[in-house]
Write an enzyme that holds these catalytic residues in place. Structure first.
Site, PDB file in Angstrom:
ATOM      1  N   LYS A  85       0.839  -1.185   0.000  1.00 29.18           N
ATOM      2  CA  LYS A  85       0.000   0.000   0.000  1.00 29.18           C
ATOM      3  C   LYS A  85       0.883   1.247   0.000  1.00 29.18           C
ATOM      4  O   LYS A  85       1.849   1.337   0.767  1.00 29.18           O
ATOM      5  CB  LYS A  85      -0.896   0.003   1.238  1.00 29.18           C
ATOM      6  CG  LYS A  85      -1.924  -1.126   1.273  1.00 29.18           C
ATOM      7  CD  LYS A  85      -2.994  -0.943   0.216  1.00 29.18           C
ATOM      8  CE  LYS A  85      -4.104  -1.966   0.349  1.00 29.18           C
ATOM      9  NZ  LYS A  85      -5.186  -1.763  -0.628  1.00 29.18           N
TER      10      LYS A  85
ATOM     11  N   LYS B  25     -13.505  -7.469  -7.930  1.00 27.79           N
ATOM     12  CA  LYS B  25     -13.859  -7.828  -6.560  1.00 27.79           C
ATOM     13  C   LYS B  25     -15.352  -8.106  -6.519  1.00 27.79           C
ATOM     14  O   LYS B  25     -16.142  -7.342  -7.083  1.00 27.79           O
ATOM     15  CB  LYS B  25     -13.507  -6.708  -5.578  1.00 27.79           C
ATOM     16  CG  LYS B  25     -12.019  -6.418  -5.460  1.00 27.79           C
ATOM     17  CD  LYS B  25     -11.759  -5.251  -4.516  1.00 27.79           C
ATOM     18  CE  LYS B  25     -10.278  -4.931  -4.412  1.00 27.79           C
ATOM     19  NZ  LYS B  25     -10.022  -3.732  -3.579  1.00 27.79           N
TER      20      LYS B  25
END
Length: 324
Positions: free
Chosen positions: A148, A243
């Site tokens: 991240k 997703k």
């Protein structure tokens, strides 16, 4: 006759904290949907898309208020995409498979799922912390790490991760934080450190920022790609991250995967934080994907019994949802 039994909210603690550029999470709330036909029971789980304003409570309320047909294809028209539809859609897949006496993959006309080499997420932190986390993940057998980023100090962070795990594959998630930065320069610097893909460098809704850019790494749409309806405006991207919560269920996710590949996009299959009840259906979409990021349950302090298992660097199917 299929009927809805319940839609409830559960809270699951995270192991430590899950930190991205938008903030930190120490627990995740999921919505669990249960349907039945009198002889069989099906379950599905969804995690609210928080950056779109969804909440687990709102998703549960939407499912409990749903009065349309309890059929998978009908849901695509009768209910908006999102975590609520995902939980209900997956519950219906589970129920239908049990009724037919076969696993979901066979019901869907897919090949039997194989163990998957999933990425493991390295949360946003100071370089020394990310280096230590990368070293620990590599020791656990993860061969692909997803880091991240925040748009500031990214090169130092990835250099530290590479020092901690010199032999792993690396992908990064910018979480829209590169919108005002030189994307080609940033990607080029990370490519020199062995990064192989950048996820969502620009703001959702501002995809034109990528027009004419020729980055040295593939750019993958996450917040910019939810369902098949988004594909027409993703010309600046090379890949899409599918997703189930974004797509609104396994039904749409499978269709999105097929159409994205037909249009020349590479495919990543990811997940939100959640238990294996929510991650297991995504494992079907992930078969053959270019990048797989299904560590959502591995980031929890504890998963459900019968959940997915990490062994020898591979994510193996569990027993709590219809994969076997």
């Amino acid at each position: 006759m299929t009927r809805l039994l319940s839609a409830t909210v559960e809270r699951w603690p995270v192991a430590g904290a899950f930190i991205i550029s938008r903030g930190a999470k120490t627990s995740v709330d999921v919505v669990v949907c249960t349907v039945a036909d009198g002889a069989h029971v099906g379950r599905g789980e969804g995690t609210a898309i928080y950056y779109e304003g969804e909440t687990a409570e709102g998703c549960a309320a939407a499912i409990n208020a749903y009065a349309g047909p309890l059929e998978r294809e009908a849901l695509l028209e009768a209910m908006p995409r999102g975590a609520a539809r995902n939980a209900l859609d997956c519950a219906l897949w589970d129920l239908e498979a049990k009724r037919a006496g076969m696993p979901v993959w066979r019901l869907a006309g897919l090949d039997q799922p194989r163990p998957l080499p999933t990425a493991f997420t390295i949360s946003l932190g100071e370089p020394e912390k990310m280096e230590a986390d990368a070293r620990a993940a590599a020791r656990r057998g993860f061969g692909l790490l997803k880091c991240k980023l925040t748009g500031e100090g990214d090169r130092a962070r990835i250099a530290a991760v590479r020092a901690g795990a010199p032999d792993v594959r690396l992908i990064v998630d910018a979480n829209e934080s590169w919108h005002e930065r030189d994307i080609v320069a940033e990607a080029g610097a990370l490519a020199e450190l062995g990064v192989e893909m950048v996820e969502q460098p620009v703001f959702h809704g501002r995809e034109e920022r990528l027009t004419g850019i020729r980055a040295p790494l593939p750019l993958c749409a996450d917040e910019s790609c939810h369902s098949r309806a988004d594909l027409d405006r993703l010309g600046g991207f090379d890949a899409v991250n599918i997703k189930l919560d974004k797509a609104g269920g396994l039904t749409e996710a499978l269709a999105l995967s097929r159409e994205a590949r037909a249009r020349g996009f590479r495919v990543m299959v990811g997940c939100m934080l959640g238990t294996s009840l929510g991650i297991a259906p995504a494992a079907l979409v992930a078969q053959g994907a270019d990048w797989i990021d299904l560590d959502g349950a591995l980031l929890l302090a504890k998963d459900r019994d019968g959940g997915l298992e990490m062994r020898d660097g591979l994510l193996h199917p569990g027993t709590l949802w219809g994969l076997d």
